[in-house]
Design a protein around this motif. Structure first.
Motif, PDB file in Angstrom:
ATOM      1  N   PRO A  37       0.833  -1.214   0.000  1.00  0.00           N
ATOM      2  CA  PRO A  37       0.000   0.000   0.000  1.00  0.00           C
ATOM      3  C   PRO A  37       0.864   1.259   0.000  1.00  0.00           C
ATOM      4  CG  PRO A  37      -0.705  -1.532   1.712  1.00  0.00           C
ATOM      5  CD  PRO A  37       0.620  -2.022   1.206  1.00  0.00           C
ATOM      6  N   ALA A  41      -1.919   6.884   1.144  1.00  0.00           N
ATOM      7  CA  ALA A  41      -3.297   6.613   0.709  1.00  0.00           C
ATOM      8  C   ALA A  41      -3.698   5.222   1.183  1.00  0.00           C
ATOM      9  CB  ALA A  41      -3.408   6.710  -0.807  1.00  0.00           C
ATOM     10  N   GLY A  43      -5.099   1.862   1.377  1.00  0.00           N
ATOM     11  CA  GLY A  43      -5.643   0.980   0.348  1.00  0.00           C
ATOM     12  C   GLY A  43      -5.204   1.333  -1.054  1.00  0.00           C
ATOM     13  N   GLY A  44      -4.559   2.490  -1.237  1.00  0.00           N
ATOM     14  CA  GLY A  44      -4.104   2.879  -2.562  1.00  0.00           C
ATOM     15  C   GLY A  44      -2.810   2.163  -2.938  1.00  0.00           C
ATOM     16  N   ARG A  45      -2.709   1.745  -4.199  1.00  0.00           N
ATOM     17  CA  ARG A  45      -1.528   1.026  -4.675  1.00  0.00           C
ATOM     18  C   ARG A  45      -1.082   1.605  -6.021  1.00  0.00           C
ATOM     19  NH1 ARG A  45      -2.003  -3.754  -0.866  1.00  0.00           N
ATOM     20  NH2 ARG A  45      -3.908  -3.059   0.154  1.00  0.00           N
ATOM     21  N   THR A 115      -2.715   2.617 -11.103  1.00  0.00           N
ATOM     22  CA  THR A 115      -3.083   2.868  -9.719  1.00  0.00           C
ATOM     23  C   THR A 115      -4.422   2.184  -9.472  1.00  0.00           C
ATOM     24  OG1 THR A 115      -4.169   4.965 -10.281  1.00  0.00           O
ATOM     25  CG2 THR A 115      -1.848   5.052  -9.594  1.00  0.00           C
ATOM     26  N   TRP A 117      -7.206   0.688  -5.940  1.00  0.00           N
ATOM     27  CA  TRP A 117      -7.504   0.611  -4.513  1.00  0.00           C
ATOM     28  C   TRP A 117      -7.827  -0.834  -4.161  1.00  0.00           C
ATOM     29  CZ3 TRP A 117      -7.035   4.932  -1.455  1.00  0.00           C
ATOM     30  CH2 TRP A 117      -6.908   6.150  -2.130  1.00  0.00           C
ATOM     31  N   CYS A 118      -7.235  -1.313  -3.072  1.00  0.00           N
ATOM     32  CA  CYS A 118      -7.539  -2.667  -2.593  1.00  0.00           C
ATOM     33  C   CYS A 118      -7.286  -2.709  -1.093  1.00  0.00           C
ATOM     34  CB  CYS A 118      -6.687  -3.710  -3.312  1.00  0.00           C
ATOM     35  SG  CYS A 118      -7.085  -5.405  -2.815  1.00  0.00           S
ATOM     36  N   GLU A 119      -8.320  -3.023  -0.323  1.00  0.00           N
ATOM     37  CA  GLU A 119      -8.189  -3.038   1.127  1.00  0.00           C
ATOM     38  C   GLU A 119      -7.653  -4.369   1.658  1.00  0.00           C
ATOM     39  OE1 GLU A 119     -11.942  -2.077   2.789  1.00  0.00           O
ATOM     40  OE2 GLU A 119     -11.937   0.012   2.105  1.00  0.00           O
TER      41      GLU A 119
END
Length: 272
Positions: A37, A41, A43-45, A115, A117-119
């Motif tokens: 991560p 951010a 969860g942002g990758r 980019t 998002w993944c929690e």
């Protein structure tokens, strides 16, 4: 278990639109940064997809890098084994193509920087996925030497890969006996690593919080109640699981609460 239904040609990842299962976005040899991560951010990758042949909605976004149309949308990122079968999947949001370059992985392939998002993709999970992929998650106790953060990631892989690892095996019938090795149980996560292993073998899953454990005891997760649980090194475990946790309108020592949950679900625990 998700499956793309297409040949993966030995690649490790596949992307499919979350909005349309027929909108397949392509395979990738690697997804560098997916389990890292961005610190600024949650969860942002920022992920480098190596060796891609983009298709569908992802290909359309490749053609619009630098504009709002570079966002392909939400998708499922599948992790594939050596035969192309899906081991597990992560939901990824707002996949946006930032850069595209020719790939050294093969003629006609590209490397994409995206980019998203993944929690749920936890740092430390990549090693466990590698063990599943290569068939080396094959002996008990492999989680013993992990850091606390990596043990939690280990449990996440056990959860997301559970269907793949069980390969359609039914639950063990009622009346079975299982052995939980409590020697290395020192906190919540180590307990869940140990109980998952006791019920479903190396890398097995049988809950990773109290609610999930209760769900697993309802059936469909490897064991059918009533069953017997032989808890080895229980004296050592009792001395370590002393955290007080809420249970309704009271607080209970974790070890005692686990015994209560097992009893309520028809599990006979033999402390050794």
């Amino acid at each position: 278990m998700r499956t793309s239904g297409l040949s993966s040609e030995g690649q490790k990842y596949a992307l499919t639109s979350d909005e349309d299962d027929s909108d397949f976005w392509g395979f990738a040899h690697e997804a560098e940064g997916f389990f890292t991560p961005r610190p600024d951010a949650e969860g942002g990758r920022r992920v480098h997809l190596e060796g891609c042949l983009p298709r569908g909605g992802l290909l359309e976004s490749v053609d619009h890098v630098g504009s709002r149309r570079a966002m392909a949308g939400n998708a499922w990122l599948d992790l594939l084994d050596g035969d192309g079968a899906t081991m597990g999947s992560y939901f990824v949001g707002e996949v946006t193509v930032m850069d595209v370059k020719p790939s050294a992985r093969g003629v006609g392939l590209v490397d994409l920087t995206v980019t998203l998002w993944c929690e749920n993709a936890l740092p430390g999970a990549e090693r466990a996925w590698h063990l599943v992929r290569t068939g080396h998650l094959n002996r008990t106790g492999m989680w013993h030497e992990l850091t606390p953060e990596d043990r939690h990631a280990w449990l996440s892989v056990a959860l997301w890969s559970r269907e793949y690892q069980r390969q359609g095996r039914p639950d063990a019938p009622a009346g079975q006996a299982f052995t939980l090795d409590g020697l290395h149980v020192a906190d919540r996560d180590t307990f869940y690593c140990a109980i998952g292993e006791a019920i479903n073998g190396p890398g097995g899953y049988f809950g990773w919080n109290l609610d999930a454990l209760d769900d697993c005891l309802s059936g469909g997760w490897g064991a059918t109640t009533p069953f017997t649980l032989h808890w080895e090194s229980s004296t050592e475990t009792r001395a370590r699981l002393v955290e007080r946790v809420p249970a309704g309108d009271r607080e209970v020592v974790l070890f005692d609460l686990l015994l209560e949950i097992f009893e309520e679900r028809g599990v006979s625990v033999i402390l050794r």
